[in-house]
Design a protein around this motif. Structure first.
Motif, PDB file in Angstrom:
ATOM      1  N   GLU A  48       0.854  -1.192   0.000  1.00 26.33           N
ATOM      2  CA  GLU A  48       0.000   0.000   0.000  1.00 26.33           C
ATOM      3  C   GLU A  48       0.892   1.245   0.000  1.00 26.33           C
ATOM      4  N   SER A  51      -0.082   5.679   2.722  1.00 29.32           N
ATOM      5  CA  SER A  51      -1.006   5.013   3.663  1.00 29.32           C
ATOM      6  C   SER A  51      -1.470   5.873   4.836  1.00 29.32           C
ATOM      7  N   ALA A  71       2.856  -1.194   4.187  1.00 32.93           N
ATOM      8  CA  ALA A  71       2.368   0.150   3.885  1.00 32.93           C
ATOM      9  C   ALA A  71       3.538   1.127   3.916  1.00 32.93           C
TER      10      ALA A  71
END
Ligand SMILES: C[S@@+](CC[C@H](N)C(=O)[O-])C[C@H]1O[C@@H](n2cnc3c(N)ncnc32)[C@H](O)[C@@H]1O
Length: 199
Positions: A48, A51, A71
């Motif tokens: 990700e 984030s 993330a």
């Protein structure tokens, strides 16, 4: 009451955010995308990008509780259980190498990016910065996605959008443009979902 305060008080997602304990209303955008597009399986390796403060990470931690969630953000993010956070600039090759090292020797199943460059006040400068960022994410995806993998990326309509859509189409078997209900109508943001990475 100012216009901004009036709009905030009418926003149903802000109340829902508080009720669900989400850190940002952005969580609902990802929830809505995932409700309609089942491209994540619990147990996946997911990266990700962009984030903080962690709204999407909270959703990921639920839907991918048995998988690996990595993330990354420029800004510090308070910990989310089940998410491995790296603070740094994704555009920096060392940060990309750190992300790769975490899942090595495996590849990623999905990359999701909600990154947007800091606004300079000049719309065209911001759009060119955003385009450079999307291209970098797509390049990274080509290096680290499993064949059949997926990329969900926030982009902005305007200059460069059509060319980027074309670039996505050359790399994924299917590319959809999504505007979840929680994404404000007044915003030029849309999410491109590329599924089935072609290699
Ligand atoms: C819209 S916010 C993300 C919100 C998040 N999805 C959530 O649900 O809480 C965009 C984020 O992208 C991050 N960002 C922008 N440029 C970045 C970069 N070069 N590397 C890493 N993160 C970046 C910003 O710091 C910001 O936190």
């Amino acid at each position: 009451m100012s216009n901004w305060h009036q709009q905030q008080s009418k926003d149903p997602y802000l109340k829902m955010r508080d009720a669900k304990g989400y850190r940002s209303r952005a969580s609902f955008k990802l929830e809505q995308v995932l409700n309609k597009n089942k491209f994540i399986k619990n147990g996946n390796r997911i990266i990700e990008l962009g984030s903080s403060p962690g709204g999407w990470s909270q959703v990921l931690a639920k839907v991918n509780s048995k998988g690996i969630n990595i993330a990354c953000d420029l800004l510090l993010m308070p910990p989310v259980n089940g998410v491995n956070f790296i603070q740094g600039d994704f555009l920096d090759s060392e940060i990309q190498a750190t992300i790769k090292a975490i899942i090595h020797p495996e590849l990623a199943d999905t990359i999701i990016s909600d990154m947007a460059p800091n606004l300079s006040g000049d719309v065209s400068v911001d759009q060119y910065r955003a385009i450079a960022m999307w291209e970098m994410v797509l390049e990274f995806a080509e290096q680290i996605l499993n064949p059949g993998g997926n990329l969900l990326i926030k982009v902005f309509q305007g200059v460069g959008f059509d060319d980027f859509l074309k670039a996505m189409r050359s790399k994924f078997q299917s590319v959809k443009s999504l505007k979840p209900d929680a994404s404000k109508k007044s915003s030029r943001e849309v999410y491109l979902l590329g599924t089935n990475f072609k290699v």
